[in-house]
Design a protein around this motif. Sequence first.
Motif, PDB file in Angstrom:
ATOM      1  N   PRO A   1       0.810  -1.221   0.000  1.00 38.09           N
ATOM      2  CA  PRO A   1       0.000   0.000   0.000  1.00 38.09           C
ATOM      3  C   PRO A   1       0.843   1.271   0.000  1.00 38.09           C
ATOM      4  N   GLY A   2       1.574   1.516  -1.077  1.00 38.47           N
ATOM      5  CA  GLY A   2       2.385   2.728  -1.180  1.00 38.47           C
ATOM      6  C   GLY A   2       1.955   3.560  -2.365  1.00 38.47           C
ATOM      7  N   PHE A   3       2.035   4.884  -2.241  1.00 35.53           N
ATOM      8  CA  PHE A   3       1.589   5.750  -3.330  1.00 35.53           C
ATOM      9  C   PHE A   3       2.479   5.612  -4.568  1.00 35.53           C
ATOM     10  N   ASP A   4       3.721   5.137  -4.384  1.00 36.76           N
ATOM     11  CA  ASP A   4       4.661   5.044  -5.501  1.00 36.76           C
ATOM     12  C   ASP A   4       4.914   3.604  -5.945  1.00 36.76           C
ATOM     13  N   ILE A   5       4.054   2.667  -5.562  1.00 29.64           N
ATOM     14  CA  ILE A   5       4.315   1.263  -5.862  1.00 29.64           C
ATOM     15  C   ILE A   5       4.247   0.991  -7.366  1.00 29.64           C
ATOM     16  N   ASP A   6       3.336   1.661  -8.090  1.00 28.24           N
ATOM     17  CA  ASP A   6       3.272   1.466  -9.542  1.00 28.24           C
ATOM     18  C   ASP A   6       4.560   1.934 -10.207  1.00 28.24           C
ATOM     19  N   GLU A   7       5.125   3.000  -9.702  1.00 30.33           N
ATOM     20  CA  GLU A   7       6.394   3.512 -10.232  1.00 30.33           C
ATOM     21  C   GLU A   7       7.512   2.487 -10.037  1.00 30.33           C
ATOM     22  N   LYS A   8       7.544   1.843  -8.870  1.00 27.02           N
ATOM     23  CA  LYS A   8       8.574   0.840  -8.588  1.00 27.02           C
ATOM     24  C   LYS A   8       8.379  -0.409  -9.449  1.00 27.02           C
ATOM     25  N   VAL A   9       7.120  -0.831  -9.615  1.00 23.21           N
ATOM     26  CA  VAL A   9       6.837  -2.008 -10.434  1.00 23.21           C
ATOM     27  C   VAL A   9       7.209  -1.739 -11.891  1.00 23.21           C
ATOM     28  N   PHE A  10       6.859  -0.564 -12.389  1.00 25.23           N
ATOM     29  CA  PHE A  10       7.173  -0.208 -13.776  1.00 25.23           C
ATOM     30  C   PHE A  10       8.685  -0.191 -14.000  1.00 25.23           C
ATOM     31  N   SER A  11       9.420   0.383 -13.059  1.00 21.17           N
ATOM     32  CA  SER A  11      10.882   0.414 -13.162  1.00 21.17           C
ATOM     33  C   SER A  11      11.467  -0.993 -13.138  1.00 21.17           C
ATOM     34  N   LEU A  12      10.926  -1.852 -12.267  1.00 19.54           N
ATOM     35  CA  LEU A  12      11.407  -3.234 -12.176  1.00 19.54           C
ATOM     36  C   LEU A  12      11.201  -3.984 -13.486  1.00 19.54           C
ATOM     37  N   LEU A  13      10.026  -3.828 -14.077  1.00 20.36           N
ATOM     38  CA  LEU A  13       9.721  -4.556 -15.310  1.00 20.36           C
ATOM     39  C   LEU A  13      10.553  -4.041 -16.484  1.00 20.36           C
ATOM     40  N   LEU A  14      10.862  -2.746 -16.491  1.00 22.05           N
ATOM     41  CA  LEU A  14      11.735  -2.238 -17.551  1.00 22.05           C
ATOM     42  C   LEU A  14      13.171  -2.719 -17.370  1.00 22.05           C
ATOM     43  N   GLN A  15      13.587  -2.921 -16.122  1.00 18.89           N
ATOM     44  CA  GLN A  15      14.898  -3.536 -15.893  1.00 18.89           C
ATOM     45  C   GLN A  15      14.909  -4.967 -16.424  1.00 18.89           C
ATOM     46  N   MET A  16      13.794  -5.677 -16.268  1.00 17.01           N
ATOM     47  CA  MET A  16      13.687  -7.025 -16.820  1.00 17.01           C
ATOM     48  C   MET A  16      13.840  -6.989 -18.341  1.00 17.01           C
ATOM     49  N   ARG A  17      13.241  -5.998 -18.966  1.00 14.65           N
ATOM     50  CA  ARG A  17      13.356  -5.874 -20.422  1.00 14.65           C
ATOM     51  C   ARG A  17      14.806  -5.594 -20.828  1.00 14.65           C
ATOM     52  N   GLU A  18      15.515  -4.796 -20.024  1.00 12.59           N
ATOM     53  CA  GLU A  18      16.884  -4.419 -20.370  1.00 12.59           C
ATOM     54  C   GLU A  18      17.843  -5.600 -20.359  1.00 12.59           C
ATOM     55  N   ILE A  19      17.605  -6.573 -19.455  1.00  9.56           N
ATOM     56  CA  ILE A  19      18.530  -7.709 -19.366  1.00  9.56           C
ATOM     57  C   ILE A  19      18.088  -8.872 -20.250  1.00  9.56           C
ATOM     58  N   SER A  20      16.942  -8.717 -20.940  1.00  8.12           N
ATOM     59  CA  SER A  20      16.367  -9.816 -21.712  1.00  8.12           C
ATOM     60  C   SER A  20      16.676  -9.661 -23.200  1.00  8.12           C
ATOM     61  N   HIS A  21      16.822 -10.798 -23.844  1.00 11.33           N
ATOM     62  CA  HIS A  21      17.093 -10.810 -25.281  1.00 11.33           C
ATOM     63  C   HIS A  21      15.824 -11.076 -26.098  1.00 11.33           C
ATOM     64  N   LYS A  22      14.957 -11.966 -25.620  1.00 15.23           N
ATOM     65  CA  LYS A  22      13.817 -12.383 -26.438  1.00 15.23           C
ATOM     66  C   LYS A  22      12.471 -12.272 -25.724  1.00 15.23           C
ATOM     67  N   PHE A  23      12.342 -12.892 -24.523  1.00 13.91           N
ATOM     68  CA  PHE A  23      11.038 -12.979 -23.863  1.00 13.91           C
ATOM     69  C   PHE A  23      11.115 -12.526 -22.407  1.00 13.91           C
TER      70      PHE A  23
END
Length: 643
Positions: free
Chosen positions: A504-526
């Motif tokens: 329950p944090g006001f910035d949790i969507d911001e943290k989740v979005f940043s995390l998922l973009l980090q996943m994209r950065e280290i990924s090659h295909k999927f």
Amino acid sequence: MRVLTVIPIINNLKIEELTYFSLKNIQPGAVIYVKIRNKDIPAIVVENNDAHSMKAILKDANFQLKRIDAYKPIMTLPPKYIEACEICARYYATDIGSVLFSVIPTHLLRENLNNLFENKSTNKNFISETYALQIPLRDRISNYKNIIRESFAKNKSVIMVAPTIQSSQYLYDTLSERLEDRVFTLSSKIDGKQYKRIFQRMHLNEKSVTLISTPKYAHLFRDDIDTIVIENETNSAYNTLKKPFINMAHFISIYANLIKTKLILADTVLSMKTHSGLLNGNILALNALSLRTRDKVNMRILDMRQDKSAQTPVNPTKEIKHEKPKQSFQTISNRLRAQIQKAVSQEQTVCILCPRRGLAPLTVCADCKTTVTCNVCDTPVTLITSKNKSSCTENKRVFICYTCGKTKDANTVCKYCRGWKFNMLGIGMETVENELKQLFKGVPIYKVDKESAKSDQIKEKTMSDFFETGGILLGTSAMFPLLLNKPKIYLTAVSSLDAMLSIPGFDIDEKVFSLLLQMREISHKFVYVQTRMPSRDVLTFAQNGDIAEFVRNELKLRKTLDYPPYTTIVKITSIGSKRRIIQNFQSILPAIEKYKPRIFHQFEKTSSGKFALSALLRIKDYPNEDLYELLKNAQTVFDIKVQ
């Protein structure tokens, strides 16, 4: 004789200023050692007065001045640095000594470095400007190389701050090539002697230099600094974990502004505060902002509610009539299982992010709902499988405390009701590991967490083995810095995002979005994300790689709800018994009533016998003098966090 007023560099609000007499003239800004309760404590001199001019005051004083024995200062901090600490203290409602204790490393206070920079002064001709750099990490590295080259061409120095040791080491490895004599790195892994040697080389170097460091070690007191870079500015590692709760990136920004230098805030997705500054013109874009991910990664959101693997009977032959069969909870869905099988059959790399460690992050009593906590520090414990050194005995399950490191047998009973039935809550890394071993027999599985890889050498070896032999890599978000200089991974996945989405944090969507973009950065295909909340807008934005739309939507929502960056949130928390908490809030409520506090209606059970209750203040004109004094006095009984 001189009368010196000093501020002890300790984390103690009860001791703010002390007065001593000295036979030597020690100038303000000097750091010396003073005796406090028979201990040598570092302190900074803030006032120096002639004893004769204070004769009447000293005569009427009800205490006797002590003499300072150590006359030679170990260093003299620049005035602007002290001013930054003062501003930071007012913002976080604490005292200057506590801020100094938080921002100055112990190494700096142990060594005699006074002759290096006591006469350094800030160049008043510099222009203070703040820039934003929002592009992928690999592109930021190219920009950093250009910044260093341009600064060296102008005989100017650069400070680059990274949130973690791994990320600072990565920056150093990529930016110091052929510049080893002018690019330096500092962090907590540097010992005292090595720290002093590097510190001296930086400050005595006749040429301009670049310092790459973690936040607490970003000390370069030269008068030729023209650029300070804060890398990965949204990283939570910039927040200190103990009182006073300070954001080190904020402190460094204050200091950069005072010494009139260029400040660059950099990240793949910048904070909402930085985006707000870009909109109102207070922050300038260094380059064109990246508004959409440019990778060719295919991100898919897997709805775990629709997966049949979560409804497989454990023992269908032993079902009891008129009773529903027991269901086994699967952490790896059928769809993700098929994709992993396809990847490993093609000898491709697979990485699975597990937000929590152990078999289960939290264990509670099934009868009274009491959390199982550590016997030493009362922190909630995590259930893990302990590996016995002797091969003749089987591994056993134990509870481990990740705060103090103590363990206890899993065959325990509840402290309060003496019950023996416990419920394990959440999906832990060990649970995922056990399931993967059953599903993919013969496939090597590697783990990177604080338990399985305690040293940097073990972590590096684990990474090398993984990329050499292939298989499946398991880890928490702490593994991301270790993957910065490694090849991209064919398939990455999140075992479950629900625990994070439920915070329950006001910035949790911001943290989740940043995390998922980090996943994209280290990924090659999927990239595969398992969740039972697939309708969340943040997942759609991340799946489409639409940074601009996410920022626009997030800022609009926060403005409607009066959340930061449009207001400042002050969280006031009292921890203890319910009676003590009620007394604490009764004493402070009349003073904060005009700020319309929102008090949580429920006590939060944090550990054995302790509860927590919080109140939130949303303030538009923060900081202000009245609130500063109120919050500072409240720091002795409340935990105060400013966001």
